[in-house]
Design a protein around this motif. Structure first.
Motif, PDB file in Angstrom:
ATOM      1  N   GLY A 101      13.382  52.533   1.758  1.00 47.54           N
ATOM      2  CA  GLY A 101      13.228  53.833   1.107  1.00 47.54           C
ATOM      3  C   GLY A 101      14.210  54.879   1.608  1.00 47.54           C
ATOM      4  N   ARG A 102      13.725  56.066   1.745  1.00 42.17           N
ATOM      5  CA  ARG A 102      14.511  57.252   2.097  1.00 42.17           C
ATOM      6  C   ARG A 102      15.254  57.066   3.424  1.00 42.17           C
ATOM      7  NH1 ARG A 102      12.017  62.327   4.608  1.00 42.17           N
ATOM      8  NH2 ARG A 102      13.565  63.958   4.271  1.00 42.17           N
ATOM      9  N   ILE A 103      16.431  57.695   3.498  1.00 48.77           N
ATOM     10  CA  ILE A 103      17.232  57.737   4.722  1.00 48.77           C
ATOM     11  C   ILE A 103      17.414  59.196   5.112  1.00 48.77           C
ATOM     12  CG2 ILE A 103      19.454  57.212   5.789  1.00 48.77           C
ATOM     13  CD1 ILE A 103      19.827  55.103   3.515  1.00 48.77           C
ATOM     14  N   VAL A 104      17.182  59.490   6.380  1.00 51.01           N
ATOM     15  CA  VAL A 104      17.404  60.837   6.894  1.00 51.01           C
ATOM     16  C   VAL A 104      18.304  60.704   8.108  1.00 51.01           C
ATOM     17  CG1 VAL A 104      16.327  62.959   7.758  1.00 51.01           C
ATOM     18  CG2 VAL A 104      15.062  61.482   6.165  1.00 51.01           C
ATOM     19  N   TYR A 105      19.411  61.448   8.123  1.00 54.49           N
ATOM     20  CA  TYR A 105      20.340  61.347   9.243  1.00 54.49           C
ATOM     21  C   TYR A 105      20.636  62.707   9.851  1.00 54.49           C
ATOM     22  CZ  TYR A 105      23.828  62.208   5.540  1.00 54.49           C
ATOM     23  OH  TYR A 105      24.533  62.711   4.479  1.00 54.49           O
ATOM     24  N   ALA A 106      20.919  62.683  11.158  1.00 55.18           N
ATOM     25  CA  ALA A 106      21.210  63.917  11.890  1.00 55.18           C
ATOM     26  C   ALA A 106      22.628  64.393  11.633  1.00 55.18           C
ATOM     27  CB  ALA A 106      20.971  63.708  13.386  1.00 55.18           C
ATOM     28  N   THR A 107      23.587  63.466  11.609  1.00 55.71           N
ATOM     29  CA  THR A 107      24.987  63.828  11.368  1.00 55.71           C
ATOM     30  C   THR A 107      25.595  62.881  10.352  1.00 55.71           C
ATOM     31  OG1 THR A 107      25.745  62.503  13.250  1.00 55.71           O
ATOM     32  CG2 THR A 107      25.331  64.837  13.663  1.00 55.71           C
ATOM     33  N   SER A 108      26.577  63.386   9.618  1.00 56.77           N
ATOM     34  CA  SER A 108      27.184  62.611   8.545  1.00 56.77           C
ATOM     35  C   SER A 108      28.413  61.840   9.023  1.00 56.77           C
ATOM     36  CB  SER A 108      27.593  63.544   7.405  1.00 56.77           C
ATOM     37  OG  SER A 108      28.677  64.361   7.816  1.00 56.77           O
ATOM     38  N   SER A 109      28.792  60.868   8.222  1.00 54.08           N
ATOM     39  CA  SER A 109      30.033  60.133   8.487  1.00 54.08           C
ATOM     40  C   SER A 109      31.224  61.084   8.445  1.00 54.08           C
ATOM     41  CB  SER A 109      30.217  59.023   7.456  1.00 54.08           C
ATOM     42  OG  SER A 109      29.207  58.066   7.585  1.00 54.08           O
ATOM     43  N   ALA A 110      31.186  62.057   7.533  1.00 53.92           N
ATOM     44  CA  ALA A 110      32.279  63.033   7.442  1.00 53.92           C
ATOM     45  C   ALA A 110      32.394  63.839   8.730  1.00 53.92           C
ATOM     46  CB  ALA A 110      32.068  63.949   6.239  1.00 53.92           C
ATOM     47  N   GLN A 111      31.267  64.235   9.315  1.00 58.47           N
ATOM     48  CA  GLN A 111      31.307  64.968  10.583  1.00 58.47           C
ATOM     49  C   GLN A 111      31.911  64.108  11.684  1.00 58.47           C
ATOM     50  OE1 GLN A 111      27.043  65.947  10.322  1.00 58.47           O
ATOM     51  NE2 GLN A 111      27.601  68.031  10.930  1.00 58.47           N
ATOM     52  N   LEU A 112      31.439  62.868  11.799  1.00 59.81           N
ATOM     53  CA  LEU A 112      31.939  61.976  12.842  1.00 59.81           C
ATOM     54  C   LEU A 112      33.435  61.734  12.670  1.00 59.81           C
ATOM     55  CD1 LEU A 112      31.479  60.174  15.297  1.00 59.81           C
ATOM     56  CD2 LEU A 112      30.802  58.347  13.716  1.00 59.81           C
ATOM     57  N   THR A 113      33.872  61.508  11.439  1.00 58.51           N
ATOM     58  CA  THR A 113      35.286  61.285  11.167  1.00 58.51           C
ATOM     59  C   THR A 113      36.118  62.501  11.582  1.00 58.51           C
ATOM     60  OG1 THR A 113      34.755  59.775   9.360  1.00 58.51           O
ATOM     61  CG2 THR A 113      36.954  60.746   9.342  1.00 58.51           C
ATOM     62  N   ALA A 114      35.629  63.681  11.284  1.00 60.82           N
ATOM     63  CA  ALA A 114      36.340  64.912  11.663  1.00 60.82           C
ATOM     64  C   ALA A 114      36.404  65.058  13.180  1.00 60.82           C
ATOM     65  CB  ALA A 114      35.662  66.130  11.028  1.00 60.82           C
ATOM     66  N   TRP A 115      35.314  64.776  13.875  1.00 59.30           N
ATOM     67  CA  TRP A 115      35.316  64.873  15.341  1.00 59.30           C
ATOM     68  C   TRP A 115      36.309  63.875  15.935  1.00 59.30           C
ATOM     69  CZ3 TRP A 115      29.318  64.220  15.505  1.00 59.30           C
ATOM     70  CH2 TRP A 115      28.707  65.389  15.037  1.00 59.30           C
ATOM     71  N   GLN A 116      36.293  62.662  15.433  1.00 58.88           N
ATOM     72  CA  GLN A 116      37.195  61.639  15.959  1.00 58.88           C
ATOM     73  C   GLN A 116      38.655  62.015  15.728  1.00 58.88           C
ATOM     74  OE1 GLN A 116      35.455  58.253  13.938  1.00 58.88           O
ATOM     75  NE2 GLN A 116      34.291  57.669  15.768  1.00 58.88           N
ATOM     76  N   ALA A 117      38.957  62.581  14.573  1.00 57.79           N
ATOM     77  CA  ALA A 117      40.326  63.033  14.297  1.00 57.79           C
ATOM     78  C   ALA A 117      40.709  64.166  15.253  1.00 57.79           C
ATOM     79  CB  ALA A 117      40.447  63.484  12.847  1.00 57.79           C
ATOM     80  N   GLU A 118      39.790  65.075  15.485  1.00 58.92           N
ATOM     81  CA  GLU A 118      40.014  66.188  16.416  1.00 58.92           C
ATOM     82  C   GLU A 118      40.323  65.673  17.819  1.00 58.92           C
ATOM     83  OE1 GLU A 118      37.057  69.418  18.521  1.00 58.92           O
ATOM     84  OE2 GLU A 118      36.758  69.021  16.384  1.00 58.92           O
ATOM     85  N   TRP A 119      39.694  64.583  18.211  1.00 58.74           N
ATOM     86  CA  TRP A 119      39.891  64.012  19.545  1.00 58.74           C
ATOM     87  C   TRP A 119      41.066  63.035  19.593  1.00 58.74           C
ATOM     88  CZ3 TRP A 119      34.042  62.843  19.241  1.00 58.74           C
ATOM     89  CH2 TRP A 119      33.314  64.009  19.494  1.00 58.74           C
ATOM     90  N   GLY A 120      41.765  62.874  18.468  1.00 64.26           N
ATOM     91  CA  GLY A 120      42.944  62.014  18.436  1.00 64.26           C
ATOM     92  C   GLY A 120      42.653  60.529  18.380  1.00 64.26           C
ATOM     93  N   LEU A 121      41.473  60.160  17.937  1.00 64.83           N
ATOM     94  CA  LEU A 121      41.116  58.737  17.850  1.00 64.83           C
ATOM     95  C   LEU A 121      41.662  58.124  16.564  1.00 64.83           C
ATOM     96  CD1 LEU A 121      37.401  58.893  19.037  1.00 64.83           C
ATOM     97  CD2 LEU A 121      39.419  58.305  20.373  1.00 64.83           C
ATOM     98  N   THR A 122      42.006  56.872  16.636  1.00 63.37           N
ATOM     99  CA  THR A 122      42.465  56.134  15.462  1.00 63.37           C
ATOM    100  C   THR A 122      41.260  55.764  14.608  1.00 63.37           C
ATOM    101  OG1 THR A 122      43.886  55.045  17.080  1.00 63.37           O
ATOM    102  CG2 THR A 122      44.097  54.345  14.827  1.00 63.37           C
ATOM    103  N   PRO A 123      41.369  55.891  13.302  1.00 66.82           N
ATOM    104  CA  PRO A 123      40.235  55.502  12.448  1.00 66.82           C
ATOM    105  C   PRO A 123      39.882  54.030  12.638  1.00 66.82           C
ATOM    106  CG  PRO A 123      41.876  56.724  11.188  1.00 66.82           C
ATOM    107  CD  PRO A 123      42.486  56.439  12.536  1.00 66.82           C
ATOM    108  N   GLY A 124      38.605  53.715  12.439  1.00 64.40           N
ATOM    109  CA  GLY A 124      38.130  52.338  12.560  1.00 64.40           C
ATOM    110  C   GLY A 124      38.613  51.483  11.403  1.00 64.40           C
ATOM    111  N   PRO A 125      38.299  50.188  11.420  1.00 61.00           N
ATOM    112  CA  PRO A 125      38.782  49.262  10.402  1.00 61.00           C
ATOM    113  C   PRO A 125      38.035  49.353   9.067  1.00 61.00           C
ATOM    114  CG  PRO A 125      37.420  48.097  11.966  1.00 61.00           C
ATOM    115  CD  PRO A 125      37.566  49.504  12.484  1.00 61.00           C
ATOM    116  N   VAL A 126      36.903  50.063   9.031  1.00 62.17           N
ATOM    117  CA  VAL A 126      36.107  50.178   7.813  1.00 62.17           C
ATOM    118  C   VAL A 126      36.091  51.642   7.379  1.00 62.17           C
ATOM    119  CG1 VAL A 126      33.800  49.888   6.810  1.00 62.17           C
ATOM    120  CG2 VAL A 126      34.680  48.196   8.427  1.00 62.17           C
TER     121      VAL A 126
END
Length: 162
Positions: A101-126
Motif C-alpha cells: 500500500g501507501r509509502i511515506v518517506y522522510a526525504t526524497s531521491s531528489a534531495q539525496l541526489t542534490a546533497w550528493q552533488a553538493e558533496w562532490g560524489l559521483t552519481p550511482g549506477p542506477v
C-alpha cells in the motif's frame, strides 16, 4: 499535490531515521524502513545491509520479500511502508510487484541526489527516479521537512565511512 504527513506518520518516520542511524553506526549507508499494518502494528523493520558488497540489500526490498511471504494480498494492500529515504527504482518495482500500500518517506531521491552533488560524489549506477515514475499508481507521501536536516546529517556523516 500536497503531501499529507500526520503525527502518526512522523512517529513511524522517526523510527526509520533511528534505523538509518543504526545502519550508519554499523558501517552501512543510513537507510531504515518499517512496514506497518492497517491496525498500526509494526510488522517488519530493517536497515541497509549493503556494506558487504550486495547493493540489493535495501530495507524496502527486504520489506517486499517479507510481505510476499507473510501477508495475504489484501493485508499487503492496506499496509504502509515508512522509510527514511524514497525508494530507489529496484525497491519501487518490488513494492509494486508485491502490491504493498501507501509509502511515506522522510526525504526524497531528489534531495539525496542534490546533497550528493553538493558533496562532490559521483552519481550511482542506477538513475534516481521518483516512486511514481516506476509504479504510477503508488500512493506516496513525502518528503517530511521536519526530518530532512536530520537525515541529511546522517548522509553527510556516511561520507566518512566510505
Amino acid at each position: 499535490m500536497a503531501f499529507v504527513i500526520t503525527e502518526t506518520d512522523r512517529t513511524h518516520l522517526r523510527r526509520c531515521v533511528d534505523l538509518a542511524r543504526e545502519a550508519l553506526e554499523h558501517g552501512d549507508e543510513p537507510f531504515g524502513s518499517v512496514l506497518v499494518g492497517a491496525d498500526g502494528t509494526e510488522l517488519f523493520a530493517d536497515h541497509n545491509h549493503v556494506a558487504g558488497g550486495d547493493h540489493t540489500q535495501h530495507p524496502e526490498f527486504a520489506i517486499a520479500r517479507w510481505a510476499a511471504q507473510h501477508l495475504r494480498p489484501d493485508q499487503r494492500a492496506t499496509a504502509t511502508v515508512y522509510t527514511s529515504g524514497e525508494h530507489c527504482p529496484m525497491c519501487s518495482a518490488a513494492h509494486g510487484w508485491v502490491g504493498l500500500g501507501r509509502i511515506v518517506y522522510a526525504t526524497s531521491s531528489a534531495q539525496l541526489t542534490a546533497w550528493q552533488a553538493e558533496w562532490g560524489l559521483t552519481p550511482g549506477p542506477v538513475r534516481p527516479l521518483a516512486i511514481t515514475d516506476v509504479v504510477p499508481d503508488a500512493v506516496v507521501d513525502g518528503p517530511d521537512p521536519d526530518l530532512a536536516d536530520e537525515v541529511r546529517e546522517l548522509h553527510r556523516r556516511s561520507l566518512h565511512t566510505r
